[in-house]
Design an enzyme around this catalytic site. Structure first.
Site, PDB file in Angstrom:
ATOM      1  NE  ARG A   1     -20.477 119.851  -7.665  1.00  0.00           N
ATOM      2  CZ  ARG A   1     -21.808 120.034  -7.636  1.00  0.00           C
ATOM      3  NH1 ARG A   1     -22.540 119.338  -6.777  1.00  0.00           N
ATOM      4  NH2 ARG A   1     -22.398 120.875  -8.436  1.00  0.00           N
TER       5      ARG A   1
ATOM      6  CD  GLU B   1     -26.313 111.258  -8.238  1.00  0.00           C
ATOM      7  OE1 GLU B   1     -26.206 112.395  -7.779  1.00  0.00           O
ATOM      8  OE2 GLU B   1     -25.373 110.657  -8.796  1.00  0.00           O
TER       9      GLU B   1
ATOM     10  CE  LYS C   1     -22.350 119.515 -11.937  1.00  0.00           C
ATOM     11  NZ  LYS C   1     -23.471 118.696 -12.347  1.00  0.00           N
TER      12      LYS C   1
HETATM   13  C1  LIG Z   1     -25.884 113.853 -10.869  1.00  0.00           C
HETATM   14  C2  LIG Z   1     -26.194 115.045 -10.047  1.00  0.00           C
HETATM   15  N1  LIG Z   1     -26.583 114.882  -8.764  1.00  0.00           N
HETATM   16  C3  LIG Z   1     -26.880 115.938  -7.977  1.00  0.00           C
HETATM   17  C4  LIG Z   1     -26.797 117.232  -8.456  1.00  0.00           C
HETATM   18  C5  LIG Z   1     -27.124 118.392  -7.554  1.00  0.00           C
HETATM   19  O1  LIG Z   1     -26.005 119.179  -7.352  1.00  0.00           O
HETATM   20  P1  LIG Z   1     -26.136 120.747  -7.040  1.00  0.00           P
HETATM   21  O2  LIG Z   1     -26.998 120.870  -5.848  1.00  0.00           O
HETATM   22  O3  LIG Z   1     -24.747 121.179  -6.802  1.00  0.00           O
HETATM   23  O4  LIG Z   1     -26.772 121.366  -8.223  1.00  0.00           O
HETATM   24  C6  LIG Z   1     -26.401 117.452  -9.775  1.00  0.00           C
HETATM   25  C7  LIG Z   1     -26.282 118.808 -10.309  1.00  0.00           C
HETATM   26  O5  LIG Z   1     -25.238 119.305 -10.488  1.00  0.00           O
HETATM   27  C8  LIG Z   1     -26.084 116.338 -10.591  1.00  0.00           C
HETATM   28  O6  LIG Z   1     -25.700 116.513 -11.861  1.00  0.00           O
END
Ligand SMILES: Cc1ncc(COP(=O)(O)O)c(C=O)c1O
Length: 329
Positions: free
Chosen positions: A84, A214, A181
């Site tokens: 990612r 989300e 991200k």
């Molecule tokens: C906006 C957002 N959505 C979802 C997630 C969940 O991602 P992960 O399962 O990789 O922590 C995160 C965390 O990184 C996030 O910042």
């Protein structure tokens, strides 16, 4: 702030160092180790965990990050997080500062220097210092930083009683930015602050088509009234590494007949509100049950069995699965 009745002084380097130490004494942090490509190595004194102000990640938000978990001296699912990270770098036109194997080594060495066996590892890629312009300065070198810290923690009651969320009034990020991200988390920050001031635990973004998005730093998923685990599509939200893993681990529950299937699809809000269970998923929260949304109960308003079962599967995977990289302490 400096007392403005005093004259504003020019500071010698020793005073800057003392001020940085004083700052950490006022606000103690539990950052165990920090690597900076700009410093050329690892520091364990939090006062030294600094980045130049003219780095474009600081003043323009031109940077990306990711966070992987550290469990009993092993790094969990790092490859998914690095995948990612690379995708985010490409979308942000950031140049990877080193080959993936070297980044992995730096991450591991920072963990080893920290001595920490449990917690989180967050790492950033910045476009580098050199100007206050928009495009990176000519010759700017990308910065790579790694921080080892205890990780974000949430109240125990989130797991025992479940948590409450609200639909945020802040607009969801446009898809390109939501799937990347980057260090631009303003909507996420505001959503969480809004939820806290409204007396609930977190917010949920809804997209322009009325589909569930989300939460602030977590994904959401549902167990529908007919027992199917449904997750929103990843084209307008971050592809959570936890979500992707949970979608795989959930196949066991499907085989056992605990759920009727696993689906990734658009989820209209009206349908979501009728779910049997609603889940928060993420590297820090793992799996937590949401029991109320906008003041209305989800299912019977109590944590459900699928949230519990998925948390157990994930925790097992984090301790004994095949996605663990041991750290050479
Ligand atoms: C906006 C957002 N959505 C979802 C997630 C969940 O991602 P992960 O399962 O990789 O922590 C995160 C965390 O990184 C996030 O910042």
């Amino acid at each position: 702030m400096a007392n403005t009745t005093q004259s504003v002084r020019q500071l010698p380097a020793e005073d800057v160092m003392a001020a940085l130490r004083q700052l950490r004494a006022q606000q103690p942090v539990k950052f165990a180790a920090f690597y900076s490509s700009q410093l050329g190595g690892i520091v364990t004194d939090p006062a030294l965990m600094v980045i130049p102000f003219d780095d474009h990640m600081v003043h323009r938000g031109h940077g990306i990050f990711d966070t992987a978990g550290l469990v009993e001296g092993k790094i969990y699912d790092l490859e998914a997080h690095l995948d990612r990270f690379e995708r985010s770098a490409e979308r942000c036109r950031l140049i990877m500062p080193a080959a993936r194997a070297e980044l992995r080594e730096i991450i591991s060495a920072t963990v080893a220097a920290s001595g920490a066996r449990d917690g989180a590892i967050r790492y950033w890629l910045s476009s580098g210092p050199g100007s206050l312009d928009l495009s990176p300065a000519a010759g700017a070198e990308p910065g790579f930083f790694v921080m080892v810290f205890p990780g974000l923690s949430y109240p125990e009651r989130w797991y025992t009683e479940g948590l409450k969320v609200m639909t945020t009034t802040y607009p969801i990020k446009p898809s390109l930015y939501a799937v990347t991200k980057s260090t631009n988390y303003l909507p996420n920050v505001l959503m969480q602050m809004e939820a806290k001031s409204a007396g609930v635990d977190n917010g949920v973004f809804i997209d322009a088509n009325g589909h569930v998005g989300e939460s602030s730093n977590m994904n959401v998923a549902f167990v529908t009234a007919d027992g199917v685990l449904r997750h929103p599509k990843f084209d307008h939200i971050l592809a959570g590494c936890t979500s992707l893993r949970i979608l795989e681990l959930a196949r066991k529950l499907e085989r056992d007949g605990a759920i009727g299937g696993v689906e990734v699809c658009d989820i209209p809000v009206a349908e979501a509100r009728g779910a049997r269970e609603m889940l928060l998923l993420g590297s820090s929260v793992k799996v937590a049950p949401i029991v109320a949304w906008d003041g209305a109960p989800i299912g019977d308003g109590k944590p459900g069995p699928i949230a519990k079962a998925l948390l157990a599967l994930l925790e097992e995977d984090m301790r004994t699965g095949d996605r663990l990289i041991p750290v050479n302490y």
